[in-house]
Scaffold this motif. Structure first.
Motif, PDB file in Angstrom:
ATOM      1  N   UNK A   1       0.860  -1.183   0.000  1.00 38.63           N
ATOM      2  CA  UNK A   1       0.000   0.000   0.000  1.00 38.63           C
ATOM      3  C   UNK A   1       0.895   1.232   0.000  1.00 38.63           C
ATOM      4  N   UNK A   2       0.638   2.155  -0.909  1.00 38.73           N
ATOM      5  CA  UNK A   2       1.371   3.410  -0.932  1.00 38.73           C
ATOM      6  C   UNK A   2       0.457   4.501  -1.470  1.00 38.73           C
ATOM      7  N   UNK A   3       0.860   5.727  -1.247  1.00 36.06           N
ATOM      8  CA  UNK A   3       0.051   6.856  -1.694  1.00 36.06           C
ATOM      9  C   UNK A   3       0.104   7.977  -0.682  1.00 36.06           C
ATOM     10  N   UNK A   4      -0.941   8.777  -0.658  1.00 41.08           N
ATOM     11  CA  UNK A   4      -0.995   9.938   0.222  1.00 41.08           C
ATOM     12  C   UNK A   4      -2.410  10.106   0.765  1.00 41.08           C
ATOM     13  N   UNK A   5      -2.489  10.603   1.999  1.00 38.96           N
ATOM     14  CA  UNK A   5      -3.755  11.032   2.584  1.00 38.96           C
ATOM     15  C   UNK A   5      -3.600  12.493   2.989  1.00 38.96           C
ATOM     16  N   UNK A   6      -4.704  13.198   2.984  1.00 35.20           N
ATOM     17  CA  UNK A   6      -4.670  14.594   3.378  1.00 35.20           C
ATOM     18  C   UNK A   6      -4.727  14.753   4.891  1.00 35.20           C
ATOM     19  N   UNK A   7      -4.150  15.820   5.382  1.00 34.12           N
ATOM     20  CA  UNK A   7      -4.261  16.124   6.805  1.00 34.12           C
ATOM     21  C   UNK A   7      -5.724  16.403   7.156  1.00 34.12           C
ATOM     22  N   UNK A   8      -6.078  16.272   8.433  1.00 37.82           N
ATOM     23  CA  UNK A   8      -7.496  16.455   8.806  1.00 37.82           C
ATOM     24  C   UNK A   8      -8.096  17.778   8.356  1.00 37.82           C
ATOM     25  N   UNK A   9      -7.287  18.835   8.247  1.00 34.07           N
ATOM     26  CA  UNK A   9      -7.850  20.126   7.853  1.00 34.07           C
ATOM     27  C   UNK A   9      -8.221  20.189   6.375  1.00 34.07           C
ATOM     28  N   UNK A  10      -7.889  19.156   5.593  1.00 36.53           N
ATOM     29  CA  UNK A  10      -8.278  19.129   4.180  1.00 36.53           C
ATOM     30  C   UNK A  10      -9.617  18.425   3.961  1.00 36.53           C
ATOM     31  N   UNK A  11     -10.238  17.912   5.028  1.00 36.54           N
ATOM     32  CA  UNK A  11     -11.506  17.186   4.891  1.00 36.54           C
ATOM     33  C   UNK A  11     -12.586  18.110   4.350  1.00 36.54           C
ATOM     34  N   UNK A  12     -13.450  17.543   3.487  1.00 36.24           N
ATOM     35  CA  UNK A  12     -14.512  18.310   2.860  1.00 36.24           C
ATOM     36  C   UNK A  12     -15.864  17.645   3.120  1.00 36.24           C
ATOM     37  N   UNK A  13     -16.891  18.338   2.697  1.00 38.96           N
ATOM     38  CA  UNK A  13     -18.243  17.815   2.868  1.00 38.96           C
ATOM     39  C   UNK A  13     -18.624  16.824   1.774  1.00 38.96           C
ATOM     40  N   UNK A  14     -17.789  16.692   0.768  1.00 36.69           N
ATOM     41  CA  UNK A  14     -18.094  15.788  -0.342  1.00 36.69           C
ATOM     42  C   UNK A  14     -16.971  14.782  -0.503  1.00 36.69           C
ATOM     43  N   UNK A  15     -17.238  13.720  -1.284  1.00 36.39           N
ATOM     44  CA  UNK A  15     -16.280  12.647  -1.473  1.00 36.39           C
ATOM     45  C   UNK A  15     -15.410  12.850  -2.712  1.00 36.39           C
ATOM     46  N   UNK A  16     -15.370  14.042  -3.263  1.00 32.79           N
ATOM     47  CA  UNK A  16     -14.734  14.233  -4.565  1.00 32.79           C
ATOM     48  C   UNK A  16     -13.290  13.812  -4.632  1.00 32.79           C
ATOM     49  N   UNK A  17     -12.483  14.163  -3.625  1.00 36.51           N
ATOM     50  CA  UNK A  17     -11.042  13.913  -3.689  1.00 36.51           C
ATOM     51  C   UNK A  17     -10.689  12.621  -2.962  1.00 36.51           C
ATOM     52  N   UNK A  18     -11.266  11.520  -3.392  1.00 34.95           N
ATOM     53  CA  UNK A  18     -10.990  10.222  -2.796  1.00 34.95           C
ATOM     54  C   UNK A  18     -10.750   9.216  -3.918  1.00 34.95           C
ATOM     55  N   UNK A  19      -9.561   8.632  -3.918  1.00 34.37           N
ATOM     56  CA  UNK A  19      -9.174   7.760  -5.019  1.00 34.37           C
ATOM     57  C   UNK A  19      -8.534   6.483  -4.467  1.00 34.37           C
ATOM     58  N   UNK A  20      -9.072   5.346  -4.892  1.00 36.39           N
ATOM     59  CA  UNK A  20      -8.481   4.043  -4.617  1.00 36.39           C
ATOM     60  C   UNK A  20      -8.052   3.423  -5.941  1.00 36.39           C
ATOM     61  N   UNK A  21      -6.843   2.879  -5.972  1.00 39.93           N
ATOM     62  CA  UNK A  21      -6.339   2.217  -7.166  1.00 39.93           C
ATOM     63  C   UNK A  21      -5.834   0.828  -6.771  1.00 39.93           C
ATOM     64  N   UNK A  22      -6.284  -0.182  -7.489  1.00 41.56           N
ATOM     65  CA  UNK A  22      -5.797  -1.541  -7.285  1.00 41.56           C
ATOM     66  C   UNK A  22      -5.056  -1.944  -8.549  1.00 41.56           C
ATOM     67  N   UNK A  23      -3.760  -2.201  -8.417  1.00 44.29           N
ATOM     68  CA  UNK A  23      -2.897  -2.494  -9.575  1.00 44.29           C
ATOM     69  C   UNK A  23      -3.044  -1.408 -10.640  1.00 44.29           C
ATOM     70  N   UNK A  24      -3.031  -0.149 -10.175  1.00 43.22           N
ATOM     71  CA  UNK A  24      -3.118   1.061 -11.003  1.00 43.22           C
ATOM     72  C   UNK A  24      -4.477   1.249 -11.661  1.00 43.22           C
ATOM     73  N   UNK A  25      -5.476   0.504 -11.259  1.00 43.33           N
ATOM     74  CA  UNK A  25      -6.818   0.651 -11.821  1.00 43.33           C
ATOM     75  C   UNK A  25      -7.716   1.342 -10.790  1.00 43.33           C
TER      76      UNK A  25
END
Length: 640
Positions: free
Chosen positions: A233-257
């Motif tokens: 597992x690798x990638x980045x998560x935003x700090x708590x102050x970046x949380x929003x009311x919508x799910x727009x900036x949420x990305x999961x990739x499995x084997x780059x998909x």
């Protein structure tokens, strides 16, 4: 009787399949971009016109195709990704079904130019409605250029089903961003109607995330990196102050998909528990690499829903990886155990513990209780007189009978206490269950007269307004009441006279992400009616020339950003029109929030405006704006 079952012609079969694979221009963009990546391209360019309805073109510098492969690629189930059933369980490529190009050719006019590095000339093919109209040699650069024109020209019903240009452009941008995030080592560009929206140079994953989501995330990303025998597992998560009311900036990739998984999203949410509000969603772009045999991607035509062989272990790894990252970079709350320097100055620390003091401490009863065997729970006898007859208190109360003259009063008192306790228990039980609603008189045309213009209003907990009436009192929720007032004002402005805009002395420049910029362009016409003067100012930039008078100077940029976030919060609810979502978002955004202190004149103006509304008792979403408590109900509570 003649046989009635027969094979469908290829063009009809392809058109049926296209209904599942190509739902809108964004679907074709996804398939063409993934084909370019599978071809080994290092540069991929996407060009769209008229939100993809007129043109979707993808140009890559991949390995290209031969003349035979170019012709064969438009046949159904023609693919170079798999050859036998075993390959289906070891898929590393983005595509594998061989349906995309056949589906696109069934509902659009397609032009293909392709050339391999070893060939002197390339191949040009023109296809319309699954039929090849032209094939000839052509001079071309190495790689492939495929142009899809006039999407759904032969399926009018599907073309009419498409949304507005701004909405379809947002869908295209979303698909482009997902593919671009998956492969930061590939150059991507997106040009819309002659204007370049994205120019993404090769780089690291963090650089690509910042390029796509915005420069303001550069210092607000937390790296996630966990390697195990089962998965990485690798990638980045935003700090708590970046949380929003919508799910727009949420990305999961499995084997780059890119995938959608509510189950894994819950794992990330649980890792952020108690660090962000319950109704907020954190930013993340997480990549999971594992053996393709452990997942099944052949579940949905879009390949965005997959099945794991062991979902629970993936859930546990994701949750642990995010928690570890947040803790490692000191994001999670911690307890500080450093010694307070002032403790060193206390007399108990500084002054010596003499032999006499030590002997006195050892001989005390307290020391004996803790040092002698069997004495830890021993209680020393006391001579306090007030505790000598403690048993008599209970025996007298429990054994003596009341006098005959007092017996009836005792019975009456017991009945009253039992009745009163049962009422309290009932109220507590109802309040705990959430079903209890105090008797309330909802708004009627004469309710305004119940609040005297000279009545003394006061604010409770900086959230509620208490207004005495002739029949009791009203408890008004200031935010919900203001939402109702603003909602009716905005609703009237969209169908009648627009709200006047207050022009800014110094216009503010607003820089948005590509998807938010497309959303703002979609809302621009309605925003003018509501008092917002916003003009385009280059790629993904806008100038705020004016805002309603309710928006204070200096808050114009924040007001627009909050409006877009709140609008996206409503966007999943299909029962609301775009205009309805917009005015509800504005009403929520501009309403007085809990914790705001109001003067007497402000409270009086708020209550007056509330009862001028056509429906003052509830908000647009159905929440009550006030509750009226009558005198008889209050007297019942106090048994009067």
């Amino acid at each position: 009787m003649a046989d009635i079952i027969h094979l469908l012609p290829d063009n009809i079969a392809n058109q049926i399949a296209a209904g599942e694979v190509i739902q809108r221009p964004a679907s074709a963009v996804k398939e063409l971009l993934e084909n370019a990546v599978d071809a080994g391209a290092t540069e991929v360019k996407l060009i769209i016109q008229d939100a993809g309805k007129q043109l979707v073109q993808v140009i890559d510098n991949g390995k290209g195709m031969s003349e035979t492969d170019a012709r064969m690629s438009f046949e159904r189930h023609a693919t170079s990704k798999i050859r036998n059933i075993d390959d289906l369980f070891h898929i590393r490529t983005m595509g594998f079904r061989g349906e995309a190009l056949a589906s696109i050719a069934a509902v659009a006019q397609v032009e293909l130019k392709t050339k391999r590095a070893d060939d002197e000339t390339g191949t040009f093919i023109e296809i319309e409605n699954s039929a090849v109209k032209l094939q000839e040699p052509v001079a071309a650069a190495n790689g492939t250029s495929i142009a899809m024109k006039n999407l759904f020209f032969n399926v009018p019903a599907r073309r009419n089903f498409l949304k507005s240009n701004a909405a379809e452009t947002r869908h295209i941008i979303d698909e482009f961003m997902r593919v671009a995030l998956s492969f930061p080592n590939i150059f991507f560009s997106l040009t819309n109607n002659g204007t370049q929206i994205f120019h993404l140079e090769k780089g690291s994953l963090k650089q690509r995330i910042v390029q796509v989501l915005g420069q303001h995330y550069n210092a607000r990303l937390v790296p996630v990196q966990e390697k195990t025998d089962y998965l990485n597992i690798y990638g980045f998560v935003g700090k708590p102050d970046t949380a929003k009311k919508t799910r727009g900036d949420q990305y999961f990739f499995v084997n780059n998909r890119f995938i959608r998984s509510a189950y894994l999203n819950h794992a990330v949410m649980s890792a952020f528990k108690e660090m962000i509000p319950a109704d907020s969603f954190p930013l993340y772009a997480l990549f999971i690499d594992l053996d393709p045999a452990q997942v099944d991607i052949n579940v949905h035509p879009t390949k965005q829903e997959i099945k794991f062989e062991d979902e629970k272990i993936v859930y546990a790894f994701v949750q642990a990886a995010v928690k570890h990252a947040l803790g490692q970079f000191s994001i999670t709350p911690t307890l500080e155990f450093d010694l307070d320097p002032t403790i060193q100055q206390l007399d108990a620390v500084n002054k010596p513990f003499t032999e006499d003091q030590q002997q006195a401490a050892r001989s005390s009863d307290l020391a004996k209780n803790f040092s002698q065997k069997g004495q830890a729970h021993f209680i020393n006898p006391t001579d306090k007189e007030e505790l000598k007859h403690w048993k008599d208190f209970f025996e007298k109360d429990g054994t003596e009978q009341p006098a005959i003259g007092n017996r009836q009063s005792a019975i009456d008192t017991g009945q009253k206490e039992e009745k009163f306790e049962s009422l309290l228990d009932q109220l507590k039980k109802q309040e705990g269950g959430g079903d209890y609603v105090p008797p309330a008189q909802h708004y009627t045309p004469f309710a305004k007269q119940l609040i005297d213009d000279n009545a003394l209003l006061f604010q409770l907990h900086s959230t509620y307004i208490v207004a005495p009436t002739a029949r009791g009192f009203m408890l008004i929720h200031q935010q919900l009441a203001h939402e109702r007032i603003l909602y009716e004002r905005f609703a009237a402005a969209t169908v009648g006279k627009s709200i006047p805009a207050q022009r800014s002395l110094f216009p503010v420049t607003l820089q948005l992400s590509a998807s938010d910029a497309a959303l703002l362009q979609e809302l621009a016409g309605d925003l003018i009616q509501l008092g917002y003067l916003i003009e385009p100012f280059g790629a993904n930039a806008f100038v705020i020339q004016g805002t309603p008078a309710d928006v204070s100077a200096g808050n114009e940029k924040l007001a627009i950003e909050n409006l877009l976030e709140q609008f996206k919060h409503f966007s999943s609810d299909l029962k609301f029109s775009r205009r309805e979502k917009l005015i509800r978002s504005l009403a929520w955004q501009q309403a007085i929030k809990p914790g705001t202190s109001l003067s007497l004149d402000e409270m009086r103006g708020l209550t007056t405006d509330l009862f001028k509304c056509a429906q003052p008792n509830v908000t647009a979403s159905g929440n009550p704006t006030y509750i009226e408590f009558k005198k008889d109900y209050l007297e019942q509570l106090f048994k009067r």
